[in-house]
Every structure is written in structure tokens, then in C-alpha cells.
Design an enzyme around this catalytic site. Structure first.
Site, PDB file in Angstrom:
ATOM      1  N   HIS A 197      30.262  -3.526   6.856  1.00  0.00           N
ATOM      2  CA  HIS A 197      28.833  -3.805   6.865  1.00  0.00           C
ATOM      3  C   HIS A 197      28.094  -3.162   5.690  1.00  0.00           C
ATOM      4  CE1 HIS A 197      24.834  -4.498   8.029  1.00  0.00           C
ATOM      5  NE2 HIS A 197      24.626  -3.341   8.617  1.00  0.00           N
ATOM      6  N   LYS A 211      19.670  -7.484  16.598  1.00  0.00           N
ATOM      7  CA  LYS A 211      20.313  -6.830  17.747  1.00  0.00           C
ATOM      8  C   LYS A 211      19.933  -5.365  17.792  1.00  0.00           C
ATOM      9  CE  LYS A 211      25.122  -5.432  18.216  1.00  0.00           C
ATOM     10  NZ  LYS A 211      26.507  -5.830  18.056  1.00  0.00           N
TER      11      LYS A 211
END
Ligand code: R5P
Length: 288
Positions: free
Chosen positions: A125, A186
Site C-alpha cells: 500500500h 473504509k
């Protein structure tokens, strides 16, 4: 030569055949106290590939240490790890003071054992390349997202990813499936508590597939599925690369309304619908 442990025999045999390698077993004995003893073929060629998918990673990492060091002693000069699922990539920063950055530590350790690493959809990420996590000569991160998308072509009308991190996978899968895609946002407050907010999109009457790299507790995908159905979609399915599926993950996703759950074979599971063998074999054949 492709070395493999017993529990990965089916994948190993198919991979060896597709990549033109000979497959050989690593025999493993577990002593009563839990220690492992490995036995490799007595003589190894100069170039050896070790297959180990790293779900349930803690013990497998010890096995990998023993296998890699023994392989060098038995003649291997160039060792490549094929880890269809690569563990410990999600803890890529210290989110609180004192936290171990597992990605850097495990990645650095694998780099001491192997000259090259091939994996599929690793969770990268905050970094842009696998080599930053595992500093080896050849670090190849393959993606199964186009394969998942192709398997779903013609059966869905929207694809969603649960968070910004899933963008590369969901967009690649949607391009192969031929449908539009977007990502949610999220918020995870604990292992089992996840909330998502849908992107601006009219999902009324749509057949939505939620795409992600990993399904572990299933909470992320269940949260998206619940929102998607509440927004008026007629059906929601899920496609992931790595079906870790711990505890009640599957039941949680079903209760949230997920109809079809598909995965690749990086982690063996009844939901495996997409083979990654040809993808990995091609990567091995391209190795310098
Ligand atoms: C995390 O950012 C990953 O991409 C997955 O979304 C996550 O690991 C899924 O975990 P779980 O199934 O436990 O919600």
C-alpha cells in the site's frame, strides 16, 4: 528444479510442468515438541525454485529458513522463492509507537535467504514496488486481478473495491470484466469492526462484484456487501485473490448477502475458481 512441501504437491506439479522444471519434495518431520526436521534431495542443481504459499505463516517461515539454508549447502547457488501468497505485508508502518514494521522485517529476512521472489497481489500500500519490501535482485509482483475479471466477464455490471488500497486490483479486474468500477472508503476500528462508505454511484438494480486482495475475517467484504444491497443492488458477489478465510468469515459474508464467492488458488479453498499456475510459470520462464 522446483522444491515443494507435501501440502503444496498439486500446485507444485502443475507449476513444474508449465514452467518446464522438475519437481522434488521436501520431506518434513515434526518432532513431538513441535520442532521441524526437513530432508531435501541429496544434490541440487545451481538454480532452484522453492514454492511456499505463506498463509498460516509463522511455522512456514521457519520451514522456509531451514529449506533455503539447506538448499545452499546442497549446491543451490541461485534460489528463487515462489510465494503465491506473501504474508506480513499489511503491517507496513508503525501505526503506534513501538510497533514492529513486519513488512520491512520479514521482507528483509526473505532477502537474506533468497536471490529472487515471485508473488501474486502482495499488499504494497505505502510503497510502489515489491523490491522496496524485499530487497532482492529480482522481485516480481504479479497480479491475478485480470484473471478474476475475465472469469466474471458478462456476469456483473459494477465492480467495487472496499478501500483506496484496492484500486489497482478492482480497476484491473473491471477492465477485464468490461464493467465500470470505483472504490469505497473504509474505517477499521478493530479486527472485527469495519465500516465502509460507498462511492457516488447509482447501484440500483445492478449486479455488483466486490474485489479485494485478501479475505481474512470477511468483515471488510461483508460490510461492503451489506451497503451495496442497501443501496438497491439486485445481487452482490465477491472475488479475491487470497482466500485466507479465518473463523466464521464465509458465514459472515453469506449473512451480509454475498451470493457467489470466488478466489484464486494461491490459498487452497473450495472457492478457488481461477488458476494462477500459468501466470507464475510465465514469470519463472522470464527470469534472467
Ligand atoms: C486490507 O487492507 C486488505 O486489503 C483487506 O481488505 C483486508 O485484509 C481484509 O481483511 P478482513 O477480511 O479481515 O476484513
Amino acid at each position: 528444479m522446483l522444491l515443494h512441501f507435501d501440502d503444496e504437491h498439486p500446485y507444485a506439479v502443475r507449476l513444474a510442468a508449465a514452467a518446464g522444471l522438475s519437481a522434488a519434495r521436501i520431506e518434513q518431520h515434526r518432532f513431538p515438541d513441535g520442532e521441524l526436521k526437513l530432508r531435501l534431495p541429496a544434490r541440487l542443481p545451481a538454480r532452484v525454485v522453492v514454492l511456499r504459499s505463506l498463509h498460516q505463516p509463522n511455522e512456514k517461515l521457519v520451514g522456509l529458513l531451514l529449506a533455503a539454508r539447506a538448499a545452499r549447502e546442497l549446491g543451490a547457488r541461485e534460489l528463487t522463492l515462489v510465494a503465491p501468497y506473501l504474508a506480513y505485508m499489511r503491517q507496513d508502518a508503525a501505526f503506534a509507537t513501538g510497533e514492529a514494521v513486519s513488512q520491512r522485517i520479514v521482507g528483509g529476512w526473505l532477502a537474506q535467504l533468497f536471490d529472487g521472489v515471485v508473488t501474486i497481489d502482495p499488499h504494497l500500500h505505502r510503497i510502489s514496488s515489491l523490491r522496496e519490501a524485499i530487497p532482492v535482485e529480482v522481485a516480481q509482483a504479479l497480479s491475478a486481478a485480470p484473471l478474476l475479471g475475465a472469469a466474471l466477464r458478462g456476469s456483473c455490471t459494477w465492480m467495487l473495491g472496499p478501500d483506496a488500497e484496492s484500486a489497482p486490483w478492482v480497476h484491473a479486474a473491471a477492465a477485464a470484466a468490461g464493467c465500470p468500477s470505483a472504490v469505497c472508503s473504509k474505517q477499521r476500528s478493530s479486527d472485527l469492526d469495519v465500516e465502509v462508505t460507498l462511492p457516488e454511484a447509482d447501484l440500483t438494480g445492478h449486479h455488483v462484484v466486490v474485489v479485494d486482495d485478501i479475505a481474512s475475517t470477511g468483515r471488510t467484504l461483508a460490510a461492503v456487501a451489506g451497503q451495496v444491497l442497501a443501496a438497491g443492488a439486485r445481487r452482490v458477489d465477491v472475488a479475491v485473490t487470497h482466500a485466507l478465510l479465518v473463523g466464521d468469515a464465509e458465514a459472515t459474508m453469506r449473512s451480509a448477502g454475498v451470493e457467489l464467492f470466488i478466489s484464486t488458488d494461491t490459498v487452497p479453498h473450495a472457492s478457488n475458481r481461477v488458476s494462477t499456475v500459468a501466470l507464475v510459470a510465465k514469470a519463472l520462464q522470464r527470469l534472467p
